[in-house]
Design a protein around this motif. Sequence first.
Motif, PDB file in Angstrom:
ATOM      1  N   ASP A   1      47.809  86.250  31.522  1.00  0.00           N
ATOM      2  CA  ASP A   1      48.297  85.063  30.799  1.00  0.00           C
ATOM      3  C   ASP A   1      47.392  83.863  31.019  1.00  0.00           C
ATOM      4  N   SER A   2      46.450  83.961  31.942  1.00  0.00           N
ATOM      5  CA  SER A   2      45.525  82.843  32.192  1.00  0.00           C
ATOM      6  C   SER A   2      44.724  82.567  30.925  1.00  0.00           C
ATOM      7  N   ALA A   3      44.823  81.348  30.438  1.00  0.00           N
ATOM      8  CA  ALA A   3      44.190  80.989  29.166  1.00  0.00           C
ATOM      9  C   ALA A   3      44.394  79.500  28.940  1.00  0.00           C
ATOM     10  N   ALA A   4      43.794  79.010  27.867  1.00  0.00           N
ATOM     11  CA  ALA A   4      44.084  77.648  27.413  1.00  0.00           C
ATOM     12  C   ALA A   4      45.089  77.751  26.272  1.00  0.00           C
ATOM     13  N   TYR A   5      46.140  76.984  26.349  1.00  0.00           N
ATOM     14  CA  TYR A   5      47.181  76.993  25.336  1.00  0.00           C
ATOM     15  C   TYR A   5      47.128  75.660  24.595  1.00  0.00           C
ATOM     16  N   PHE A   6      46.938  75.759  23.288  1.00  0.00           N
ATOM     17  CA  PHE A   6      46.816  74.558  22.460  1.00  0.00           C
ATOM     18  C   PHE A   6      48.008  74.430  21.530  1.00  0.00           C
ATOM     19  N   CYS A   7      48.425  73.222  21.384  1.00  0.00           N
ATOM     20  CA  CYS A   7      49.476  72.874  20.438  1.00  0.00           C
ATOM     21  C   CYS A   7      48.836  72.074  19.310  1.00  0.00           C
ATOM     22  N   ALA A   8      49.314  72.290  18.099  1.00  0.00           N
ATOM     23  CA  ALA A   8      48.866  71.504  16.955  1.00  0.00           C
ATOM     24  C   ALA A   8      50.091  71.028  16.194  1.00  0.00           C
ATOM     25  N   SER A   9      49.935  69.929  15.470  1.00  0.00           N
ATOM     26  CA  SER A   9      51.052  69.461  14.647  1.00  0.00           C
ATOM     27  C   SER A   9      50.544  69.089  13.264  1.00  0.00           C
ATOM     28  N   SER A  10      51.460  69.127  12.310  1.00  0.00           N
ATOM     29  CA  SER A  10      51.110  68.708  10.949  1.00  0.00           C
ATOM     30  C   SER A  10      52.294  67.917  10.384  1.00  0.00           C
ATOM     31  N   PRO A  11      52.033  67.150   9.325  1.00  0.00           N
ATOM     32  CA  PRO A  11      53.086  66.286   8.779  1.00  0.00           C
ATOM     33  C   PRO A  11      54.214  67.049   8.088  1.00  0.00           C
ATOM     34  N   GLN A  12      55.031  66.333   7.397  1.00  0.00           N
ATOM     35  CA  GLN A  12      56.263  66.856   6.833  1.00  0.00           C
ATOM     36  C   GLN A  12      56.074  68.089   5.986  1.00  0.00           C
TER      37      GLN A  12
ATOM     38  N   GLN B   1      46.237  70.742  10.421  1.00  0.00           N
ATOM     39  CA  GLN B   1      46.768  70.774  11.770  1.00  0.00           C
ATOM     40  C   GLN B   1      45.857  69.982  12.698  1.00  0.00           C
ATOM     41  N   TYR B   2      46.478  69.136  13.513  1.00  0.00           N
ATOM     42  CA  TYR B   2      45.750  68.326  14.491  1.00  0.00           C
ATOM     43  C   TYR B   2      46.094  68.834  15.884  1.00  0.00           C
ATOM     44  N   PHE B   3      45.060  69.078  16.668  1.00  0.00           N
ATOM     45  CA  PHE B   3      45.244  69.747  17.940  1.00  0.00           C
ATOM     46  C   PHE B   3      45.335  68.787  19.114  1.00  0.00           C
ATOM     47  N   GLY B   4      46.103  69.192  20.113  1.00  0.00           N
ATOM     48  CA  GLY B   4      46.156  68.493  21.376  1.00  0.00           C
ATOM     49  C   GLY B   4      45.035  68.940  22.287  1.00  0.00           C
ATOM     50  N   PRO B   5      44.968  68.369  23.491  1.00  0.00           N
ATOM     51  CA  PRO B   5      43.880  68.680  24.427  1.00  0.00           C
ATOM     52  C   PRO B   5      44.042  70.007  25.147  1.00  0.00           C
ATOM     53  N   GLY B   6      45.220  70.613  25.041  1.00  0.00           N
ATOM     54  CA  GLY B   6      45.427  71.917  25.650  1.00  0.00           C
ATOM     55  C   GLY B   6      45.977  71.862  27.068  1.00  0.00           C
ATOM     56  N   THR B   7      46.602  72.949  27.451  1.00  0.00           N
ATOM     57  CA  THR B   7      47.026  73.177  28.838  1.00  0.00           C
ATOM     58  C   THR B   7      46.303  74.413  29.329  1.00  0.00           C
ATOM     59  N   ARG B   8      45.591  74.246  30.444  1.00  0.00           N
ATOM     60  CA  ARG B   8      44.880  75.385  31.016  1.00  0.00           C
ATOM     61  C   ARG B   8      45.728  76.010  32.102  1.00  0.00           C
ATOM     62  N   LEU B   9      46.185  77.221  31.842  1.00  0.00           N
ATOM     63  CA  LEU B   9      47.041  77.944  32.765  1.00  0.00           C
ATOM     64  C   LEU B   9      46.198  78.915  33.572  1.00  0.00           C
ATOM     65  N   THR B  10      46.342  78.829  34.880  1.00  0.00           N
ATOM     66  CA  THR B  10      45.688  79.778  35.781  1.00  0.00           C
ATOM     67  C   THR B  10      46.764  80.502  36.569  1.00  0.00           C
ATOM     68  N   VAL B  11      46.731  81.813  36.505  1.00  0.00           N
ATOM     69  CA  VAL B  11      47.691  82.630  37.252  1.00  0.00           C
ATOM     70  C   VAL B  11      46.961  83.285  38.417  1.00  0.00           C
TER      71      VAL B  11
ATOM     72  N   VAL C   1      55.115  72.093  14.376  1.00  0.00           N
ATOM     73  CA  VAL C   1      54.352  72.356  15.600  1.00  0.00           C
ATOM     74  C   VAL C   1      53.883  73.803  15.603  1.00  0.00           C
ATOM     75  N   TYR C   2      52.656  73.995  16.048  1.00  0.00           N
ATOM     76  CA  TYR C   2      52.044  75.316  16.141  1.00  0.00           C
ATOM     77  C   TYR C   2      51.489  75.490  17.556  1.00  0.00           C
ATOM     78  N   TRP C   3      51.614  76.698  18.075  1.00  0.00           N
ATOM     79  CA  TRP C   3      51.011  77.014  19.374  1.00  0.00           C
ATOM     80  C   TRP C   3      49.941  78.092  19.179  1.00  0.00           C
ATOM     81  N   TYR C   4      48.816  77.884  19.871  1.00  0.00           N
ATOM     82  CA  TYR C   4      47.714  78.830  19.856  1.00  0.00           C
ATOM     83  C   TYR C   4      47.295  79.119  21.305  1.00  0.00           C
ATOM     84  N   ARG C   5      46.720  80.294  21.501  1.00  0.00           N
ATOM     85  CA  ARG C   5      46.201  80.651  22.810  1.00  0.00           C
ATOM     86  C   ARG C   5      44.714  80.964  22.690  1.00  0.00           C
TER      87      ARG C   5
END
Lengths: 114, 114
Positions: B86-97, B103-113, B32-36
């Motif tokens: 910290d307000s941003a879109a946070y994306f997670c990606a995953s890759s196989p073994q 890396q395949y990305f998720g739809p993201g979480t949009r954080l608003t502070v 798992v990978y996290w990006y901002r």
Amino acid sequence: QKEVEQDPGPLSVPEGAIVSLNCTYSNSAFQYFMWYRQYSRKGPELLMYTYSSGNKEDGRFTAQVDKSSKYISLFIRDSQPSDSATYLCAMREILTGGGNKLTFGTGTQLKVEL
Amino acid sequence: NAGVMQNPRHLVRRRGQEARLRCSPMKGHSHVYWYRQLPEEGLKFMVYLQKENIIDESGMPKERFSAEFPKEGPSILRIQQVVRGDSAAYFCASSPQTGTDTQYFGPGTRLTVL
């Protein structure tokens, strides 16, 4: 200097045009080169990836890599309004602990007009 | 086969509160990978995790940010005492073994502070 440089656009073209998107990079540790497409408010979607210098074609898309110049391109033929999105180039380096890390360009916003 | 899942999709927090972002990788993926993604900027690598291990956290801010990927359950990105920056879109990606795969990305979480 950023590790990956990409013209943010916006780029507006008529339907059917050939689109050329480009990135330059400075880090020689980058081994794989990818193009992601991101629609508004969505996650990035992998379009193409390449390893070696040269061209790789997939349908209307062609990815080109020139490692000697540290320059990559994405060409879109017969562009469609559905191609309107932000295109992100990404460079991958292998981490010493395993896994990999992507370094992205800022993205080029493309609009294909009817 | 479901893709990478992230929740919540939108999160609003007041300054000083804690934000918890969750990521479930694709089935069969153990990396798992996290990006901002800040406004007008490209995605920036934050952290790379395998089950129960942080492999590379070179992109994580030194304070207030932490990540985990427990043996059971989703990966969590935790931000303590959030600030407006910290307000941003946070994306997670995953890759196989192998961890070197795409890396395949998720739809993201949009954080608003606020």
